[in-house]
Design a protein around this motif. Sequence first.
Motif, PDB file in Angstrom:
ATOM      1  N   VAL A   1     108.827   1.304 -28.644  1.00 60.43           N
ATOM      2  CA  VAL A   1     108.440   1.360 -27.238  1.00 60.43           C
ATOM      3  C   VAL A   1     106.952   1.667 -27.175  1.00 60.43           C
ATOM      4  O   VAL A   1     106.480   2.634 -27.773  1.00 60.43           O
ATOM      5  N   SER A   2     106.217   0.818 -26.469  1.00 58.30           N
ATOM      6  CA  SER A   2     104.776   1.027 -26.327  1.00 58.30           C
ATOM      7  C   SER A   2     104.410   1.150 -24.851  1.00 58.30           C
ATOM      8  O   SER A   2     105.187   0.773 -23.970  1.00 58.30           O
ATOM      9  N   ILE A   3     103.230   1.651 -24.607  1.00 61.49           N
ATOM     10  CA  ILE A   3     102.742   1.860 -23.250  1.00 61.49           C
ATOM     11  C   ILE A   3     101.824   0.698 -22.900  1.00 61.49           C
ATOM     12  O   ILE A   3     100.784   0.505 -23.531  1.00 61.49           O
ATOM     13  N   VAL A   4     102.237  -0.078 -21.909  1.00 65.11           N
ATOM     14  CA  VAL A   4     101.467  -1.250 -21.489  1.00 65.11           C
ATOM     15  C   VAL A   4     100.378  -0.845 -20.500  1.00 65.11           C
ATOM     16  O   VAL A   4      99.245  -1.306 -20.582  1.00 65.11           O
ATOM     17  N   MET A   5     100.740   0.010 -19.546  1.00 64.56           N
ATOM     18  CA  MET A   5      99.810   0.482 -18.524  1.00 64.56           C
ATOM     19  C   MET A   5     100.061   1.969 -18.320  1.00 64.56           C
ATOM     20  O   MET A   5     101.169   2.359 -17.966  1.00 64.56           O
ATOM     21  N   PRO A   6      99.067   2.835 -18.554  1.00 67.69           N
ATOM     22  CA  PRO A   6      99.309   4.277 -18.553  1.00 67.69           C
ATOM     23  C   PRO A   6      99.470   4.932 -17.180  1.00 67.69           C
ATOM     24  O   PRO A   6      99.793   6.110 -17.104  1.00 67.69           O
ATOM     25  N   ALA A   7      99.255   4.221 -16.091  1.00 71.63           N
ATOM     26  CA  ALA A   7      99.340   4.736 -14.721  1.00 71.63           C
ATOM     27  C   ALA A   7      98.194   5.675 -14.370  1.00 71.63           C
ATOM     28  O   ALA A   7      98.215   6.285 -13.309  1.00 71.63           O
ATOM     29  N   THR A   8      97.214   5.798 -15.234  1.00 73.20           N
ATOM     30  CA  THR A   8      95.990   6.516 -14.902  1.00 73.20           C
ATOM     31  C   THR A   8      94.831   5.586 -15.226  1.00 73.20           C
ATOM     32  O   THR A   8      94.934   4.723 -16.115  1.00 73.20           O
ATOM     33  N   THR A   9      93.727   5.732 -14.520  1.00 70.73           N
ATOM     34  CA  THR A   9      92.578   4.874 -14.787  1.00 70.73           C
ATOM     35  C   THR A   9      91.331   5.657 -15.148  1.00 70.73           C
ATOM     36  O   THR A   9      90.412   5.118 -15.745  1.00 70.73           O
ATOM     37  N   LYS A  10      91.313   6.955 -14.815  1.00 68.51           N
ATOM     38  CA  LYS A  10      90.112   7.755 -15.033  1.00 68.51           C
ATOM     39  C   LYS A  10      90.286   8.890 -16.027  1.00 68.51           C
ATOM     40  O   LYS A  10      89.313   9.395 -16.565  1.00 68.51           O
TER      41      LYS A  10
ATOM     42  N   GLN B   1     107.132  -1.075 -22.626  1.00 65.59           N
ATOM     43  CA  GLN B   1     107.772  -2.282 -23.140  1.00 65.59           C
ATOM     44  C   GLN B   1     108.353  -1.981 -24.514  1.00 65.59           C
ATOM     45  O   GLN B   1     107.700  -1.358 -25.340  1.00 65.59           O
ATOM     46  N   CYS B   2     109.595  -2.421 -24.743  1.00 63.07           N
ATOM     47  CA  CYS B   2     110.237  -2.287 -26.050  1.00 63.07           C
ATOM     48  C   CYS B   2     110.131  -3.625 -26.774  1.00 63.07           C
ATOM     49  O   CYS B   2     110.271  -4.686 -26.150  1.00 63.07           O
ATOM     50  N   SER B   3     109.923  -3.578 -28.076  1.00 65.22           N
ATOM     51  CA  SER B   3     109.785  -4.816 -28.853  1.00 65.22           C
ATOM     52  C   SER B   3     111.062  -5.651 -28.865  1.00 65.22           C
ATOM     53  O   SER B   3     111.010  -6.852 -29.124  1.00 65.22           O
ATOM     54  N   PHE B   4     112.224  -5.053 -28.589  1.00 59.16           N
ATOM     55  CA  PHE B   4     113.475  -5.809 -28.512  1.00 59.16           C
ATOM     56  C   PHE B   4     114.000  -5.919 -27.084  1.00 59.16           C
ATOM     57  O   PHE B   4     115.076  -6.471 -26.863  1.00 59.16           O
ATOM     58  N   GLY B   5     113.267  -5.397 -26.110  1.00 56.76           N
ATOM     59  CA  GLY B   5     113.696  -5.446 -24.719  1.00 56.76           C
ATOM     60  C   GLY B   5     113.222  -6.713 -24.031  1.00 56.76           C
ATOM     61  O   GLY B   5     112.181  -7.275 -24.375  1.00 56.76           O
ATOM     62  N   ALA B   6     113.973  -7.155 -23.027  1.00 52.48           N
ATOM     63  CA  ALA B   6     113.635  -8.385 -22.316  1.00 52.48           C
ATOM     64  C   ALA B   6     112.713  -8.151 -21.128  1.00 52.48           C
ATOM     65  O   ALA B   6     112.075  -9.083 -20.652  1.00 52.48           O
ATOM     66  N   ALA B   7     112.624  -6.924 -20.635  1.00 47.39           N
ATOM     67  CA  ALA B   7     111.839  -6.638 -19.437  1.00 47.39           C
ATOM     68  C   ALA B   7     111.097  -5.317 -19.599  1.00 47.39           C
ATOM     69  O   ALA B   7     111.511  -4.461 -20.377  1.00 47.39           O
ATOM     70  N   PRO B   8     110.007  -5.139 -18.860  1.00 46.50           N
ATOM     71  CA  PRO B   8     109.323  -3.848 -18.899  1.00 46.50           C
ATOM     72  C   PRO B   8     110.126  -2.773 -18.175  1.00 46.50           C
ATOM     73  O   PRO B   8     111.092  -3.068 -17.478  1.00 46.50           O
ATOM     74  N   SER B   9     109.714  -1.543 -18.351  1.00 52.88           N
ATOM     75  CA  SER B   9     110.373  -0.402 -17.734  1.00 52.88           C
ATOM     76  C   SER B   9     109.292   0.569 -17.273  1.00 52.88           C
ATOM     77  O   SER B   9     108.112   0.387 -17.581  1.00 52.88           O
ATOM     78  N   SER B  10     109.693   1.612 -16.567  1.00 48.02           N
ATOM     79  CA  SER B  10     108.744   2.630 -16.109  1.00 48.02           C
ATOM     80  C   SER B  10     109.081   3.981 -16.722  1.00 48.02           C
ATOM     81  O   SER B  10     110.248   4.307 -16.896  1.00 48.02           O
ATOM     82  N   LEU B  11     108.041   4.744 -17.014  1.00 46.67           N
ATOM     83  CA  LEU B  11     108.213   6.094 -17.530  1.00 46.67           C
ATOM     84  C   LEU B  11     108.452   7.046 -16.366  1.00 46.67           C
ATOM     85  O   LEU B  11     107.737   7.000 -15.363  1.00 46.67           O
ATOM     86  N   VAL B  12     109.449   7.894 -16.510  1.00 48.68           N
ATOM     87  CA  VAL B  12     109.730   8.924 -15.513  1.00 48.68           C
ATOM     88  C   VAL B  12     109.317  10.267 -16.120  1.00 48.68           C
ATOM     89  O   VAL B  12     109.765  10.621 -17.213  1.00 48.68           O
TER      90      VAL B  12
ATOM     91  N   MET C   1     113.675   4.460 -19.159  1.00 46.07           N
ATOM     92  CA  MET C   1     114.713   3.669 -18.506  1.00 46.07           C
ATOM     93  C   MET C   1     114.982   2.385 -19.307  1.00 46.07           C
ATOM     94  O   MET C   1     114.180   1.995 -20.152  1.00 46.07           O
ATOM     95  N   PRO C   2     116.107   1.706 -19.054  1.00 38.15           N
ATOM     96  CA  PRO C   2     116.447   0.488 -19.794  1.00 38.15           C
ATOM     97  C   PRO C   2     115.410  -0.637 -19.650  1.00 38.15           C
ATOM     98  O   PRO C   2     114.699  -0.708 -18.648  1.00 38.15           O
ATOM     99  N   PHE C   3     115.379  -1.486 -20.658  1.00 37.14           N
ATOM    100  CA  PHE C   3     114.461  -2.624 -20.716  1.00 37.14           C
ATOM    101  C   PHE C   3     115.198  -3.941 -20.493  1.00 37.14           C
ATOM    102  O   PHE C   3     114.970  -4.918 -21.199  1.00 37.14           O
ATOM    103  N   GLY C   4     116.099  -3.973 -19.551  1.00 33.89           N
ATOM    104  CA  GLY C   4     116.854  -5.199 -19.279  1.00 33.89           C
ATOM    105  C   GLY C   4     117.888  -5.435 -20.365  1.00 33.89           C
ATOM    106  O   GLY C   4     118.803  -4.649 -20.540  1.00 33.89           O
ATOM    107  N   MET C   5     117.713  -6.504 -21.102  1.00 35.85           N
ATOM    108  CA  MET C   5     118.632  -6.863 -22.181  1.00 35.85           C
ATOM    109  C   MET C   5     118.010  -6.532 -23.536  1.00 35.85           C
ATOM    110  O   MET C   5     116.808  -6.686 -23.728  1.00 35.85           O
TER     111      MET C   5
END
Length: 129
Positions: A116-125, A12-23, A50-54
């Motif tokens: 840009v911060s990481i909301v969910m790291p895609a790993t749990t363990k 998530q970007c502090s100025f972005g309107a939507a979340p994005s995914s890390l590739v 990737m883009p964060f919407g608007m």
Amino acid sequence: MASQVSMGATLQCSFGAAPSSLVVLPKNKVLAEGPPAANIMDHIPLVNIMPFGMCSAPSNPTVAAATTAALGVLTPMPCVPATASPWTPGAPTATIANMPALDNTSKCLCNWGGAVSIVMPATTKTMIP
């Protein structure tokens, strides 16, 4: 304790309107719970981030031009990430391809002022000390 970040992490970007995914491209040949693991160099716009919407950052030239055209009313424009510098601080105790591993507490700064911060790291363990 921080979590290792991998392909598919939610950003998530502090100025972005939507979340994005890390590739994360598999070039580092390290996997974390299945998908490729990220390091601090996975910050390339439109490749890794990737883009964060608007975008609503007033310092973004397209937003500034649209806002001027709208007589000063803030006018968000499509996001095109401008992340020129690596994620910071990364994990100093773990490396992937000779660079610090990317953990979920790291931030990546956009040239237009967003963080840009990481909301969910895609790993749990997979934890990084």
